[in-house]
Scaffold this active site. Structure first.
Site, PDB file in Angstrom:
ATOM      1  N   TYR A  63     -41.375  66.679  21.661  1.00 42.19           N
ATOM      2  CA  TYR A  63     -41.644  67.507  22.834  1.00 42.19           C
ATOM      3  C   TYR A  63     -42.632  66.845  23.793  1.00 42.19           C
ATOM      4  O   TYR A  63     -42.640  67.136  24.985  1.00 42.19           O
ATOM      5  CB  TYR A  63     -42.209  68.868  22.409  1.00 42.19           C
ATOM      6  CG  TYR A  63     -41.157  69.913  22.105  1.00 42.19           C
ATOM      7  CD1 TYR A  63     -40.302  69.759  21.017  1.00 42.19           C
ATOM      8  CD2 TYR A  63     -41.022  71.037  22.896  1.00 42.19           C
ATOM      9  CE1 TYR A  63     -39.329  70.704  20.727  1.00 42.19           C
ATOM     10  CE2 TYR A  63     -40.051  71.997  22.620  1.00 42.19           C
ATOM     11  CZ  TYR A  63     -39.220  71.822  21.534  1.00 42.19           C
ATOM     12  OH  TYR A  63     -38.265  72.762  21.263  1.00 42.19           O
ATOM     13  N   LYS A  83     -36.768  64.381   8.030  1.00 40.41           N
ATOM     14  CA  LYS A  83     -35.595  63.558   7.761  1.00 40.41           C
ATOM     15  C   LYS A  83     -36.099  62.184   7.325  1.00 40.41           C
ATOM     16  O   LYS A  83     -35.886  61.172   8.008  1.00 40.41           O
ATOM     17  CB  LYS A  83     -34.718  63.444   9.015  1.00 40.41           C
ATOM     18  CG  LYS A  83     -33.844  64.663   9.283  1.00 40.41           C
ATOM     19  CD  LYS A  83     -32.600  64.746   8.399  1.00 40.41           C
ATOM     20  CE  LYS A  83     -31.539  63.738   8.788  1.00 40.41           C
ATOM     21  NZ  LYS A  83     -30.377  63.811   7.846  1.00 40.41           N
ATOM     22  N   ASP A 137     -31.535  68.854   7.522  1.00 38.58           N
ATOM     23  CA  ASP A 137     -30.144  69.339   7.516  1.00 38.58           C
ATOM     24  C   ASP A 137     -29.884  70.210   6.297  1.00 38.58           C
ATOM     25  O   ASP A 137     -29.276  71.275   6.381  1.00 38.58           O
ATOM     26  CB  ASP A 137     -29.149  68.161   7.597  1.00 38.58           C
ATOM     27  CG  ASP A 137     -29.398  67.074   6.565  1.00 38.58           C
ATOM     28  OD1 ASP A 137     -30.478  67.083   5.930  1.00 38.58           O
ATOM     29  OD2 ASP A 137     -28.516  66.210   6.380  1.00 38.58           O
ATOM     30  N   ASP A 188     -38.192  74.315  15.899  1.00 38.39           N
ATOM     31  CA  ASP A 188     -37.506  75.059  16.956  1.00 38.39           C
ATOM     32  C   ASP A 188     -36.120  75.483  16.473  1.00 38.39           C
ATOM     33  O   ASP A 188     -35.727  76.650  16.579  1.00 38.39           O
ATOM     34  CB  ASP A 188     -37.386  74.168  18.205  1.00 38.39           C
ATOM     35  CG  ASP A 188     -36.709  74.890  19.362  1.00 38.39           C
ATOM     36  OD1 ASP A 188     -37.032  76.070  19.590  1.00 38.39           O
ATOM     37  OD2 ASP A 188     -35.852  74.277  20.020  1.00 38.39           O
ATOM     38  N   ASP A 210     -34.803  79.494  14.935  1.00 32.94           N
ATOM     39  CA  ASP A 210     -33.714  80.298  15.507  1.00 32.94           C
ATOM     40  C   ASP A 210     -32.753  80.718  14.398  1.00 32.94           C
ATOM     41  O   ASP A 210     -32.277  81.855  14.351  1.00 32.94           O
ATOM     42  CB  ASP A 210     -32.913  79.492  16.553  1.00 32.94           C
ATOM     43  CG  ASP A 210     -33.404  79.746  17.974  1.00 32.94           C
ATOM     44  OD1 ASP A 210     -34.601  80.039  18.134  1.00 32.94           O
ATOM     45  OD2 ASP A 210     -32.588  79.661  18.914  1.00 32.94           O
TER      46      ASP A 210
HETATM   47  C1  IPM Z   1     -39.204  78.315  21.675  1.00 38.27           C
HETATM   48  C2  IPM Z   1     -38.432  77.960  22.919  1.00 38.27           C
HETATM   49  C3  IPM Z   1     -39.173  76.863  23.664  1.00 38.27           C
HETATM   50  C4  IPM Z   1     -39.207  75.630  22.789  1.00 38.27           C
HETATM   51  C5  IPM Z   1     -38.638  76.540  25.060  1.00 38.27           C
HETATM   52  C6  IPM Z   1     -38.558  77.777  25.933  1.00 38.27           C
HETATM   53  C7  IPM Z   1     -39.430  75.467  25.721  1.00 38.27           C
HETATM   54  O1  IPM Z   1     -37.133  77.606  22.590  1.00 38.27           O
HETATM   55  O2  IPM Z   1     -40.374  78.702  21.789  1.00 38.27           O
HETATM   56  O3  IPM Z   1     -38.640  78.222  20.573  1.00 38.27           O
HETATM   57  O4  IPM Z   1     -38.251  74.833  22.752  1.00 38.27           O
HETATM   58  O5  IPM Z   1     -40.212  75.447  22.105  1.00 38.27           O
HETATM   59 MN    MN Z   2     -36.618  77.839  20.472  1.00 34.09          MN
END
Ligand code: IPM
Ligand code: MN
Length: 379
Positions: A143, A194, A227, A251, A255
């Site tokens: 990042y 990884k 993975d 990240d 999710d």
């Molecule tokens: C998160 C989001 C952010 C990230 C974006 C909005 C920059 O996806 O907080 O997970 O990738 O960290």
């Molecule tokens: Mn995210």
């Protein structure tokens, strides 16, 4: 009057302002009924700040965030700003906040409320009772690594590149947070990278292993490739207690973990810095879901992730565990009672708007609070 509970609210874009409104009502409730003395300041971030000031985070707002005792954040981004220069994109404001405040430890808990076990896209028995915590490194890795950009090779071919880079202290401090958390939970850490392909992954494993040996050998430690971790999260998520991983894998995996709980709209997060001289950490709390521009402004958003982000604030920034429990219990009861926003609708449940969900949780907090009073009076 100044308090030591100064909260900067940055609602951001899309559904951010709608869900933030529900958190703001909760803060008012805490002030009215619990004498919490929260002092609220509001600011702009993301696309909203870009529209007003031509930048996704002004220096003034950054200074306010640095001075606040905690920041409550909504969400940023949306197609409206697709053509904005990269450095000013809505996401850049959030990334700058994370970096400048040095919020290196991002805690993303995935817990499944009993009432929602059926709402998951996975089988209920795979997710029921799930309680895992992802600790995502948040201020380094790909990042922020340099060099990054695009250029042209001597033969005229264009290329794009980013850099995944971690220093020893960056790995050590986030691993430390994971081990400390594990000790208060089921005492198990999975460190995810990884190492089979990435040099920085080999290095990550080496540092985590050394720290474990030196200071945390009482904690059960496993190493896992990212993975495989993604696969295990949907195969058998209850094997996990704490997962610690880099910015990018965190990240993606968070999710994935979020969906186990039924909806992205359920997951809160806390981003913490190192403890300062007074023992307080800089902190920002935000739902894991994004700005969801497709449903913005329609009162369809689920405010639960935002409300639970506020309860994390109570717990981690203000040592108000009792109040945090109250918020979480109220959410749990309302879900058990069958109210649902669109994202977590099931058969035989009632679909409600963002505001009605907020009303219900506040009403339930009042009820639980009064029951607590009555119990105390009977002693
Ligand atoms: C998160 C989001 C952010 C990230 C974006 C909005 C920059 O996806 O907080 O997970 O990738 O960290
Ligand atoms: Mn995210």
């Amino acid at each position: 009057m100044t308090t030591n509970r100064k909260v900067l609210m940055l609602a951001g874009d899309g559904i951010g302002p709608e869900v933030m409104h529900e958190a703001a009502r909760m803060i008012e409730w805490m002030n009215d009924y619990r004498g919490a003395a929260f002092e609220i300041q509001e600011g702009l971030c993301g696309g909203a700040a870009y529209d007003a000031h031509g930048t996704s985070l002004t220096d003034e707002t950054l200074a306010d965030a640095m001075a606040a005792d905690a920041v409550l954040f909504g969400s940023v981004g949306g197609p409206k700003w697709d053509d904005v220069p990269r450095d000013e994109r809505p996401e850049a404001g959030l990334l700058r906040l994370r970096k400048e405040m040095d919020l290196f430890a991002n805690l993303r808990p995935a817990t499944v409320f009993d009432a929602l076990a059926e709402a998951s896209t996975l089988k209920a028995d795979v997710v029921s009772g799930l309680d895992l915590m992802i600790v995502r490194e948040l201020t380094a890795g790909v990042y922020f690594g340099t060099p990054r950009g695009t250029d042209r090779l001597p033969d005229g071919t264009r290329r794009g590149f980013d850099t995944e880079v971690y220093t020893e202290p960056e790995i050590e401090r986030v691993a430390r947070v994971a081990f400390e958390l594990a000790r208060k939970r089921a005492n198990k850490v999975h460190s995810v990278e990884k190492a089979n392909v990435m040099e920085s992954g080999v290095f990550w494993r080496e540092i985590v292993t050394a720290l474990h040996k030196a200071e945390y050998s009482d904690v059960e430690l496993h190493h896992m490739y990212a993975d495989n971790c993604a696969m295990q999260l949907v195969r058998q998520p209850k094997q996990f207690d704490v997962i610690v991983t880099n910015n990018l894998f965190g990240d993606v995996l968070s999710d994935c973990a979020a969906m186990l709980t039924g909806s992205l709209g359920m997951l809160p997060s806390a981003s913490l810095g190192a403890p300062g001289e007074d023992g307080r950490r800089k902190a920002l709390y935000e739902p894991v879901h994004g700005s969801a521009p497709d449903i913005a402004g329609q009162s369809l958003a689920n405010p639960v992730a935002m409300m639970l982000s506020y309860s994390m604030m109570l717990r981690y920034s203000f040592d108000m565990a009792e109040e945090a429990d109250l918020v979480e219990q109220a959410v749990e009861n309302v879900l058990a009672g069958g109210l649902r926003t669109a994202d977590i609708m099931q058969e035989k449940t009632a679909k409600v708007s963002t505001g009605v969900m907020g009303d219900a949780v506040l009403r339930e907090m009042g009820k639980l609070d009064r029951q607590g009073d009555r119990r105390a009076a009977n002693i």
